[in-house]
Design a protein around this motif. Structure first.
Motif, PDB file in Angstrom:
ATOM      1  N   LEU A 204      51.615  77.832   6.708  1.00 59.93           N
ATOM      2  CA  LEU A 204      50.946  78.889   5.945  1.00 59.93           C
ATOM      3  C   LEU A 204      51.271  78.791   4.460  1.00 59.93           C
ATOM      4  N   GLY A 205      50.308  79.189   3.641  1.00 64.49           N
ATOM      5  CA  GLY A 205      50.571  79.347   2.224  1.00 64.49           C
ATOM      6  C   GLY A 205      51.072  80.761   1.964  1.00 64.49           C
ATOM      7  N   GLY A 206      51.541  80.995   0.743  1.00 64.91           N
ATOM      8  CA  GLY A 206      51.947  82.353   0.375  1.00 64.91           C
ATOM      9  C   GLY A 206      53.403  82.682   0.607  1.00 64.91           C
ATOM     10  N   TRP A 207      54.216  81.702   1.043  1.00 61.15           N
ATOM     11  CA  TRP A 207      55.648  81.966   1.203  1.00 61.15           C
ATOM     12  C   TRP A 207      56.280  82.192  -0.175  1.00 61.15           C
ATOM     13  N   PRO A 208      57.189  83.138  -0.308  1.00 64.42           N
ATOM     14  CA  PRO A 208      57.905  83.307  -1.578  1.00 64.42           C
ATOM     15  C   PRO A 208      58.644  82.022  -1.957  1.00 64.42           C
ATOM     16  N   GLU A 209      58.630  81.666  -3.224  1.00 64.83           N
ATOM     17  CA  GLU A 209      59.268  80.424  -3.672  1.00 64.83           C
ATOM     18  C   GLU A 209      60.775  80.430  -3.435  1.00 64.83           C
ATOM     19  N   SER A 210      61.388  81.609  -3.427  1.00 68.81           N
ATOM     20  CA  SER A 210      62.845  81.689  -3.290  1.00 68.81           C
ATOM     21  C   SER A 210      63.311  81.595  -1.836  1.00 68.81           C
ATOM     22  N   LEU A 211      62.367  81.513  -0.897  1.00 68.20           N
ATOM     23  CA  LEU A 211      62.739  81.397   0.509  1.00 68.20           C
ATOM     24  C   LEU A 211      62.631  79.936   0.950  1.00 68.20           C
ATOM     25  N   VAL A 212      63.751  79.374   1.391  1.00 64.37           N
ATOM     26  CA  VAL A 212      63.793  77.974   1.820  1.00 64.37           C
ATOM     27  C   VAL A 212      63.423  77.884   3.288  1.00 64.37           C
ATOM     28  N   ARG A 213      62.405  77.108   3.615  1.00 62.05           N
ATOM     29  CA  ARG A 213      61.978  76.965   5.007  1.00 62.05           C
ATOM     30  C   ARG A 213      62.992  76.128   5.786  1.00 62.05           C
ATOM     31  N   GLU A 214      63.187  76.491   7.048  1.00 67.14           N
ATOM     32  CA  GLU A 214      64.136  75.783   7.893  1.00 67.14           C
ATOM     33  C   GLU A 214      63.401  75.068   9.026  1.00 67.14           C
TER      34      GLU A 214
ATOM     35  N   PRO B 257      57.092  85.118  28.375  1.00 68.43           N
ATOM     36  CA  PRO B 257      55.725  84.669  28.070  1.00 68.43           C
ATOM     37  C   PRO B 257      54.922  85.724  27.314  1.00 68.43           C
ATOM     38  N   GLY B 258      54.392  85.335  26.154  1.00 71.31           N
ATOM     39  CA  GLY B 258      53.600  86.251  25.345  1.00 71.31           C
ATOM     40  C   GLY B 258      54.406  87.301  24.619  1.00 71.31           C
ATOM     41  N   MET B 259      55.725  87.139  24.576  1.00 72.36           N
ATOM     42  CA  MET B 259      56.591  88.155  23.962  1.00 72.36           C
ATOM     43  C   MET B 259      57.474  87.504  22.894  1.00 72.36           C
ATOM     44  N   THR B 260      56.872  87.223  21.726  1.00 75.75           N
ATOM     45  CA  THR B 260      57.599  86.645  20.599  1.00 75.75           C
ATOM     46  C   THR B 260      57.504  87.603  19.421  1.00 75.75           C
ATOM     47  N   LYS B 261      58.613  87.747  18.687  1.00 76.88           N
ATOM     48  CA  LYS B 261      58.619  88.623  17.523  1.00 76.88           C
ATOM     49  C   LYS B 261      59.194  87.890  16.331  1.00 76.88           C
ATOM     50  N   VAL B 262      58.928  88.416  15.144  1.00 74.29           N
ATOM     51  CA  VAL B 262      59.508  87.899  13.915  1.00 74.29           C
ATOM     52  C   VAL B 262      60.466  88.949  13.381  1.00 74.29           C
ATOM     53  N   GLY B 263      61.559  88.510  12.762  1.00 71.97           N
ATOM     54  CA  GLY B 263      62.522  89.462  12.234  1.00 71.97           C
ATOM     55  C   GLY B 263      63.383  88.823  11.170  1.00 71.97           C
ATOM     56  N   ILE B 264      64.282  89.631  10.584  1.00 65.21           N
ATOM     57  CA  ILE B 264      65.221  89.129   9.586  1.00 65.21           C
ATOM     58  C   ILE B 264      66.621  89.592   9.935  1.00 65.21           C
ATOM     59  N   THR B 265      67.612  88.832   9.506  1.00 63.53           N
ATOM     60  CA  THR B 265      69.015  89.197   9.716  1.00 63.53           C
ATOM     61  C   THR B 265      69.843  88.562   8.613  1.00 63.53           C
TER      62      THR B 265
ATOM     63  N   ARG C  78      61.841  89.757   3.463  1.00 59.46           N
ATOM     64  CA  ARG C  78      60.956  90.859   3.886  1.00 59.46           C
ATOM     65  C   ARG C  78      59.488  90.476   3.710  1.00 59.46           C
ATOM     66  N   ARG C  79      59.174  89.914   2.554  1.00 61.02           N
ATOM     67  CA  ARG C  79      57.770  89.542   2.290  1.00 61.02           C
ATOM     68  C   ARG C  79      57.309  88.481   3.281  1.00 61.02           C
ATOM     69  N   THR C  80      58.193  87.544   3.597  1.00 61.08           N
ATOM     70  CA  THR C  80      57.844  86.499   4.556  1.00 61.08           C
ATOM     71  C   THR C  80      57.616  87.086   5.944  1.00 61.08           C
ATOM     72  N   GLU C  81      58.472  88.039   6.332  1.00 54.97           N
ATOM     73  CA  GLU C  81      58.321  88.694   7.628  1.00 54.97           C
ATOM     74  C   GLU C  81      56.958  89.375   7.727  1.00 54.97           C
ATOM     75  N   GLU C  82      56.564  90.072   6.678  1.00 58.51           N
ATOM     76  CA  GLU C  82      55.267  90.754   6.679  1.00 58.51           C
ATOM     77  C   GLU C  82      54.118  89.744   6.709  1.00 58.51           C
TER      78      GLU C  82
END
Length: 290
Positions: free
Chosen positions: A189-199, A103-111, A140-144
């Motif tokens: 959210l807006g501002g996602w890089p165009e080359s990143l496909v949302r899942e 609870p209250g412990m969520t993070k964002v990351g990349i792999t 990386r940009r999406t993570e930030e």
């Protein structure tokens, strides 16, 4: 005198958790298995090197270090790490994810996409969902972007993760709630890089994989190994690098990263004789349980 082995750490495979030893030998871990080893006497803990190469100095390292690397090897290892933001030309596709640890412990990351969910298992994520996939710099940009907009971190200390494992919500739907909410906010959210496909949202739950259902509350965690000390307990759960061991004094958590750099030998004794730090509301309070 028994031959001493060097442990390379805990790895997660399709069969579950495995302890990996220098030379490639693996010990598959299953619930109920006894984990018992001694720390060789007459020697200290030495640096494990970097990027598959031995430490040229054979430097001594702190018993409480989870990295088990000297300053120079730690620098070399991080210089080639994706997390260090020093690699910009990696051609592999990367995934952005949301991982929940309690609870209250969520993070964002990349792999890296080719790693599948291995990174989430290694971190001890109780559940997770992918957010998108694309080139490394777009990931990386999406993570930030998500860190700032959703106000979620990119790291959560292991001590915080292990402290809540025995008190998680009882159903997968309850555990998925925060991930689902943050996923919906993220894709809007807006501002996602165009080359990143949302899942789409697909929450994967690791409670059964980790053995966390009905997990007894741990009384403490191993703070360090010591020459001549021993670890002995029955495996009741494993998450990330942590083994939850049932001992004569209750469940104790062993971070297997503390095993690296030591010479380890078989141990048939029945006691845990390494320092254990009790869980407490007051950080740093030492418990004399063992």
């Amino acid at each position: 005198m028994a031959q001493a082995w060097k442990c390379s750490g805990l790895r997660w495979s399709a069969e579950g958790p495995e302890l990996v030893w220098d030379g490639g030998r693996r010990s598959t871990l299953t619930w109920g298995k006894r984990v018992a080893f001694g720390v060789a006497e007459g020697g200290g803990r030495t640096c494990v090197g970097a990027r598959g190469h031995a430490c040229p100095a054979g430097a001594a390292v702190s018993a409480r270090s989870t990295g088990a690397r000297c300053e120079e090897c730690a620098r070399l290892d991080r210089a080639h790490s994706v997390a260090a933001d020093t690699i910009a030309d990696d051609p592999r596709p990367y995934r952005v994810y949301l991982a929940w640890f309690g609870p209250g412990m969520t993070k964002v990351g990349i792999t890296a996409e080719e790693r599948g969910s291995a990174r989430l298992l290694e971190q001890g994520a109780v559940c997770f969902s992918w957010l998108g996939v694309g080139p490394l710099m777009a990931a990386r940009r999406t993570e930030e972007l998500l860190r700032a907009a959703l106000r979620v971190p990119d790291r959560i200390p292991y001590a915080e993760k292990r402290a809540v494992r025995a008190a998680l919500p009882g159903t997968a739907a309850e555990r998925a709630g925060e991930v689902a909410e943050l996923h919906a906010r993220a894709v809007a959210l807006g501002g996602w890089p165009e080359s990143l496909v949302r899942e789409p949202l697909r929450v994967v739950d690791h409670v059964e994989v980790f053995g966390l259902a009905g997990l007894p509350t741990a009384v403490g965690e191993v703070s360090e190994l010591v020459a001549g000390g021993a670890v002995n307990g029955e495996l009741v759960a494993a998450a990330g690098p942590d083994l939850h061991l049932e001992t004569g004094g209750g469940v104790v958590v062993l971070d297997t990263r503390l095993m690296t750099g030591w010479g380890l030998v078989p141990d048939a004794g029945g006691e845990l004789t390494v320092p254990v730090k009790g869980f407490s509301k007051a950080p740093g309070v030492q418990d004399g349980l063992f």
